[in-house]
Design an enzyme around this catalytic site. Structure first.
Site, mmCIF file in Angstrom:
data_model
loop_
_atom_site.group_PDB
_atom_site.id
_atom_site.type_symbol
_atom_site.label_atom_id
_atom_site.label_comp_id
_atom_site.label_asym_id
_atom_site.label_seq_id
_atom_site.Cartn_x
_atom_site.Cartn_y
_atom_site.Cartn_z
ATOM 1 N N ASP A 1 6.401 -4.737 7.081
ATOM 2 C CA ASP A 1 6.646 -4.487 5.665
ATOM 3 C C ASP A 1 7.277 -6.072 5.188
ATOM 4 O O ASP A 1 8.418 -6.172 5.315
ATOM 5 C CB ASP A 1 7.348 -3.353 5.452
ATOM 6 C CG ASP A 1 7.281 -2.960 4.125
ATOM 7 O OD1 ASP A 1 7.143 -3.834 2.947
ATOM 8 O OD2 ASP A 1 7.519 -1.667 3.445
ATOM 9 N N ARG B 1 7.546 -6.842 1.947
ATOM 10 C CA ARG B 1 8.065 -6.509 0.483
ATOM 11 C C ARG B 1 9.610 -6.888 0.379
ATOM 12 O O ARG B 1 10.368 -6.457 1.156
ATOM 13 C CB ARG B 1 7.792 -5.290 -0.040
ATOM 14 C CG ARG B 1 6.185 -5.145 -0.413
ATOM 15 C CD ARG B 1 6.089 -3.571 -0.494
ATOM 16 N NE ARG B 1 6.384 -2.722 0.456
ATOM 17 C CZ ARG B 1 6.129 -1.251 0.313
ATOM 18 N NH1 ARG B 1 5.590 -0.805 -0.812
ATOM 19 N NH2 ARG B 1 6.453 -0.623 1.363
#
EC number: 3.5.4.25
Length: 461
Positions: free
Chosen positions: A151, A153
């Site tokens: 991930d 982000r």
């Protein structure tokens, strides 16, 4: 000499400012409508064109902030073209976006639409990850296999956007504890984590399960349906929902039609997509985890598949109808063939008749023959019964080919399919039908338990 010291702010601590604001009426496919004030920003740390949608009584929500007030509701929604725009069921992004707009509009708050496609790896890489997921990897493992982070982000720009509007404490609409943790680390006060709904489909169960087990998302999923268990009603698609899934497959089947004809079988990618769509479960009984649908659905599914690839439609039609046949076998037979799930791939559309010769001890038997209504037995005699074999254990040739179904497996390629070398292991006990009883009978010299022979209901007379 005077020494001047200066603290250098980190990028996400730099102030951002509202660049523009425009009113946009929103309407979703289900008819829900709302009005958003969409804002753009100067000075975002990552330089991306993130958006903030102010919904409902958002100005009042800002004015009402205080110890005794309800904080504005906020959703950080990462861009998902496939889910948000095209309605992909591989994820839950589209339904979450729709839900968030309604929830926030009702109480006042903000939806931050963040340009972080594929958990930050980008659209093309996300689609590459989808291909890896079709081989068995979960959504996080697929990212890592591409050399990317699970991930990637970062919510620094989100914190800047909220500060630019002067928000104080917020209530965060999310099931993802990482969003809460990152915002708090960035100085945003999250007073409450508000869970989103669980938008489960047959296509995204593995995805949601991975989010729950891998990154501790607060998702409650219905218990995994095991072979022989009935699917929850919300998982079973309607007639129209299944047809919509099939329609979505047609363009990709059309793209692979030439490959299907060349390799004379359905490509693995197509089989994976058909399985994910639940096509092979449509005629399986609900009692074994199938959809329990009827002839109308079956015929329309095959017809629509043929718009993409006739060979695929032909073969899928047979595999699905065989499941329907199996559901009419005696219960003992059903218990065995459905033991591993509601869609066993059993290719022979008719029993085999032929001869078998023994190989050295410990080796599987070999059989050869055509497919009139009888079964192959070790002594060459035929019984009125059906033989169940695994699709992966058959090597066949077909005497009849044509230009539009050469991609079908040989067992489905013409009016007569010759089995030239069917590699099987016969059970020591089979169960030919005798009158009205289900009576096991030993086959002399049979080996192992890789194949079972059962009488089919239409052959009992």
């Amino acid at each position: 000499m005077t020494v001047m010291s200066e603290t250098v702010a980190r990028p996400f601590e730099q102030p951002a400012a509202v660049r523009s604001q425009v009113t946009v009426p929103l309407r979703f496919p289900d008819g829900f409508a709302a009005t958003a004030e969409i804002m753009t920003f100067h000075g975002l740390a990552d330089g991306k064109e993130h958006l903030l949608l102010a919904l409902g009584a958002w100005e009042q929500a800002l004015l009402d902030q205080g110890p005794e007030r309800i904080a504005p509701l906020v959703r950080l929604h990462s861009e998902c073209l496939t889910g948000d725009v095209f309605g992909s069921e591989r994820c839950d992004c589209g339904p979450q976006l729709r839900e968030a707009v309604e929830e926030i509009a009702a109480v006042g708050g903000f939806l931050l639409y963040l340009r972080q496609e594929g958990r930050g790896i980008g659209l093309y890489s996300k689609l590459d990850a989808y291909a890896l997921q079709d081989t068995g990897l979960d959504t996080y493992e697929a990212n890592v296999a591409l050399g990317r982070g699970e991930d990637e982000r970062d919510y620094g720009a989100a914190a800047q956007m909220l500060r630019a509007l002067g928000t104080g404490p917020i209530r965060l609409l999310t099931n993802n504890p990482d969003k809460v943790g990152q915002l708090r680390a960035l100085g945003v006060e999250v007073s409450e984590q508000v869970p989103t709904g669980v938008h489960l489909s047959a296509a995204n169960r593995r995805y949601l399960a991975a989010k729950r087990s891998h990154t501790a998302h607060t998702i409650e999923l219905p218990a995994e349906t095991l072979p022989g268990e009935i699917l929850p009603a919300e998982i079973i698609p309607t007639h129209d929902e299944l047809l919509a899934r099939v329609d979505a497959l047609v363009p990709r089947l059309r793209e692979r039609a030439a490959e299907t004809e060349e390799i004379r079988r359905i490509p693995e990618a197509s089989m994976a997509e058909l399985k994910a769509a639940g096509v092979f479960q449509m005629l399986a009984p609900k009692a074994v985890g199938g959809f329990g649908m009827g002839l109308e659905t079956y015929v329309e599914v095959v017809r629509r598949l043929a718009q993409g690839c006739v060979s695929t439609a032909w073969s899928v039609g047979h595999l699905v109808e065989h499941v329907w046949m199996l559901a009419r076998w005696p219960q003992e037979a059903q218990d065995e063939v459905f033991a591993n799930g509601p869609a066993p791939w059993l290719p022979p559309p008719a029993p085999l008749q032929g001869k078998q010769r023994r190989l050295p001890a410990g080796s599987p038997s070999r059989a050869a023959g055509a497919s009139p209504p009888a079964s192959c037995t070790p002594n060459g005699h035929s019984w009125p019964c059906s033989t169940a074999t695994s699709a992966c254990n058959a090597w066949s040739r077909c005497p009849i080919l044509n230009s539009w179904t050469s991609g079908t497996p040989p067992a489905c390629g013409g009016p007569e399919a010759m089995i030239s070398a069917l590699r099987i292991s016969l059970s020591r006990r089979t169960a030919p039908w005798s009158g009205t009883s289900w009576r096991p009978r030993t086959i002399p010299g049979a080996s192992s338990t890789r194949i079972r022979t059962f009488t089919s209901p239409w052959q009992r007379s």
